[in-house]
Design an enzyme around this catalytic site. Structure first.
Site, PDB file in Angstrom:
ATOM      1  N   PRO A 128     129.841  83.601  33.606  1.00  0.00           N
ATOM      2  CA  PRO A 128     130.573  83.963  32.384  1.00  0.00           C
ATOM      3  C   PRO A 128     129.756  83.841  31.105  1.00  0.00           C
ATOM      4  O   PRO A 128     130.283  84.058  30.007  1.00  0.00           O
ATOM      5  CB  PRO A 128     131.723  82.945  32.373  1.00  0.00           C
ATOM      6  N   GLU A 129     128.468  83.520  31.211  1.00  0.00           N
ATOM      7  CA  GLU A 129     127.679  83.167  30.030  1.00  0.00           C
ATOM      8  C   GLU A 129     127.736  84.225  28.925  1.00  0.00           C
ATOM      9  O   GLU A 129     127.966  83.895  27.756  1.00  0.00           O
ATOM     10  CB  GLU A 129     126.220  82.894  30.430  1.00  0.00           C
ATOM     11  N   VAL A 130     127.474  85.493  29.257  1.00  0.00           N
ATOM     12  CA  VAL A 130     127.409  86.504  28.198  1.00  0.00           C
ATOM     13  C   VAL A 130     128.754  86.679  27.495  1.00  0.00           C
ATOM     14  O   VAL A 130     128.807  87.044  26.317  1.00  0.00           O
ATOM     15  CB  VAL A 130     126.907  87.867  28.729  1.00  0.00           C
ATOM     16  N   LEU A 132     130.562  84.313  26.664  1.00  0.00           N
ATOM     17  CA  LEU A 132     130.642  83.191  25.724  1.00  0.00           C
ATOM     18  C   LEU A 132     129.575  83.288  24.641  1.00  0.00           C
ATOM     19  O   LEU A 132     129.440  82.398  23.808  1.00  0.00           O
ATOM     20  CB  LEU A 132     130.479  81.868  26.485  1.00  0.00           C
ATOM     21  N   VAL A 134     126.328  83.301  25.268  1.00  0.00           N
ATOM     22  CA  VAL A 134     125.119  82.584  25.668  1.00  0.00           C
ATOM     23  C   VAL A 134     124.462  83.323  26.829  1.00  0.00           C
ATOM     24  O   VAL A 134     124.899  84.402  27.226  1.00  0.00           O
ATOM     25  CB  VAL A 134     125.439  81.108  26.036  1.00  0.00           C
TER      26      VAL A 134
END
Length: 257
Positions: A128-130, A132, A134
């Site tokens: 899920p980083e992108v 968020l 990041v």
């Protein structure tokens, strides 16, 4: 909350390390990282340990970074995620990741740094980083070495959740089984690992993780040296002698129970 977020249990030659912070979805908090680093060091220092199993309590294997601590500096001596991934990646003892629940972000990276990854077929994964704002930077190191490049590209960019069947298809998982058969599959893999000679397993893993460099000729020369060294080692002589005599080598152990 208990002071112990990570537990270590030994059963014969198998050491199980359990993430036990279910209220926090086993997120990689400072306390959990510190305790996980310490338990891994304990397992690696134990001469009786031949296989390490990394598992968890609760419905989530690991949710990744502890976002409540994001942007604040670690205490001196706290192992960061790169240190934990490096320890797992270079462990001379085979490590089996057992996932009975969800993994996200850094939790997927943690599993990917292990030698074998087994999950229940109901488990889901995601990066899920992108979403968020990041980047899945650190975990890309083990994942790029394990997962099909085109699949990882799409999953990193979209953050789309995917199931265990897809995870196995792209190389993230070595096995997916119904939840009630998960422990049996972990036991089966551990039993096979226990049939390997400890020194031979460590060297084989090192060759796979960090192959020699310098072109084919240099690589073959180094691999020939390693091969000769192990054929003439005490383990090699015992293995060949046991085969000729129709018995198990001295290092083979049965799992308890």
């Amino acid at each position: 909350m208990s002071a112990d977020l990570v537990h270590l249990d030994r059963a014969g030659a198998v050491t199980t390390i359990t993430l036990d912070s279910p209220a926090n979805r086993n997120a990689l908090s400072r306390r959990l990282r510190t305790q996980l680093g310490a338990k891994l060091a304990d397992a690696l220092a134990d001469p009786a340990t031949r296989v390490i199993v990394l598992t968890h309590t609760g419905p989530v294997f690991c949710a990744g970074a502890d976002l409540t601590e994001a942007g604040t500096p670690d205490e001196p001596g706290t192992p960061d995620l790169p240190a934990l991934l490096t320890t797992l990646w270079h462990s001379p003892i085979p490590v089996v990741a057992r996932l009975a629940g969800t993994a996200r972000g850094g939790g997927v990276g943690l599993a990917a740094a292990c030698d074998l990854v087994v999950a229940a077929d109901i488990v889901t994964f995601a990066f899920p980083e992108v979403r968020l704002g990041v980047v899945p930077a650190v975990i890309s190191a083990p994942l790029r070495r394990r997962v099909a490049p085109h699949a990882l590209h799409a999953l990193f960019l979209t953050g789309e959740p995917f199931d265990a069947a897809r995870a196995r298809e792209i190389g993230l998982l070595d096995a997916a089984s119904p939840p009630d058969l998960l422990d049996g599959e972990v036991r089966r893999l551990a039993d096979m690992l226990l049939r390997g000679a400890p020194g031979a397993l460590a060297t084989t893993k090192a060759l796979l993780r960090d192959p020699p460099v310098g072109g084919l000729t240099a690589e073959l020369a180094e691999l020939g040296r390693v091969s000769h060294e192990h054929f003439t080692s005490a383990e090699g002589r015992e293995g060949l002698r046991a085969r000729a005599e129709g018995r198990d080598p001295a290092w083979v152990q049965e799992l308890p129970g």
